[in-house]
Design an enzyme around this catalytic site. Structure first.
Site, short mmCIF file in Angstrom:
data_model
loop_
_atom_site.label_atom_id
_atom_site.label_comp_id
_atom_site.label_asym_id
_atom_site.label_seq_id
_atom_site.Cartn_x
_atom_site.Cartn_y
_atom_site.Cartn_z
CE LYS A 96 34.66 -5.51 -88.27
NZ LYS A 96 34.73 -6.96 -88.02
CG LEU A 107 30.78 -3.55 -85.58
CD1 LEU A 107 30.07 -4.32 -86.67
CD2 LEU A 107 30.13 -3.64 -84.23
CG ASP A 108 35.77 -4.56 -80.82
OD1 ASP A 108 36.00 -3.28 -80.84
OD2 ASP A 108 35.34 -5.13 -79.80
CG PHE A 109 40.50 -7.87 -86.44
CD1 PHE A 109 40.83 -7.29 -87.66
CD2 PHE A 109 41.03 -9.11 -86.03
CE1 PHE A 109 41.40 -8.03 -88.66
CE2 PHE A 109 41.68 -9.66 -87.05
CZ PHE A 109 41.81 -9.54 -88.26
CB THR A 134 32.83 -7.45 -83.23
OG1 THR A 134 33.26 -7.58 -81.86
CG2 THR A 134 31.20 -7.21 -83.14
#
Length: 238
Positions: free
Chosen positions: A69, A103-105, A107
């Site tokens: 990602k 997963l954070d935006f 990260t």
């Protein structure tokens, strides 16, 4: 015969946990009758299953995907703000898959996606304590005493964390680069832990989930897990 929520998860509707919510909310019908209780068993070959008025066909082929990602993508299948979604990166994937965890935006790194509700449920259940390893660039360089606090557990707003592993990999100018392994999945956990010791995260990447690693996979690209990897995942949650 198969449990209704398990069948719905296998059919790619959502994770098993969310399928249970759909049932309890009265949004699922079996042979025209609304079902709201767990444990109902159905025959996939003969029973008529509807979710929110839509007829559900036979279960989809199971797929298991590993994605690297990039930053700037949300790990949800819908976003009210219209931001890019990780599923937008899955060119050619016909099945409707869901991220396993989040997963954070901002990260990047390793993310598993699948339409196997049992795998999703198992991998995200706290009892399995799978190790997730991150590389974090933090502001400043934490000393040994601060790093030791990770192993004892750090007090956050939602309670003390489970012991984590941490080591200083190197320095990047005046900042430190840490390798951190956690065994739980709280919201923005790595970022909050680092803030607690006074060294906020500047960059964050997940590099592994248990035995799965990103090696050789370019940012924004994905690959299907092989049969050996799938078997290992299933063994982890038995």
């Amino acid at each position: 015969m198969e449990r209704l929520q398990k069948y719905l998860a296998h059919a790619g509707i959502a994770s098993r946990r969310f399928c249970e919510e759909l049932i309890s909310q009265g949004k699922v019908k079996v042979n025209g009758k609304t079902v709201t209780e767990m444990g109902v068993k159905i025959d996939p070959e003969s029973d008529r299953i509807e979710v929110r008025g839509k007829l559900i066909g036979k279960p989809e082929e199971k797929v298991y995907i590993l994605l690297n990602k990039p930053k700037g993508y949300v790990t949800t299948v819908r976003d009210p703000q219209g931001r890019p979604k990780v599923t937008d990166l899955l060119t050619g994937v016909e099945q409707r898959v869901y991220p396993v965890g989040r997963l954070d935006f901002d990260t990047e790194g390793l993310l598993i996606l699948t339409n196997d509700g049992d795998i999703t449920y198992g991998l995200t259940h706290p009892k399995h304590e799978l190790g997730k390893t991150y590389v974090a660039t933090v502001k400043g360089v934490p000393d040994k005493d601060k790093l030791k606090r990770f192993g004892k557990g750090l007090r956050l707003a939602d309670g003390v964390t489970a012991p984590a592993k941490v080591r200083l990999l190197n320095k990047k100018g005046s900042n430190g680069v840490l390798e951190i392994t956690i065994y739980e999945g709280r919201n923005r956990q790595i970022r909050r832990m680092c803030e607690t010791i006074g060294h906020p995260v500047l960059e964050l990447k997940r590099v592994s989930v248990d035995f799965l690693r990103l090696e050789g996979l370019e940012k924004g690209k994905f690959r299907y897990l092989n049969q050996e990897e799938i078997s290992k995942l299933k063994n982890l949650i038995e």
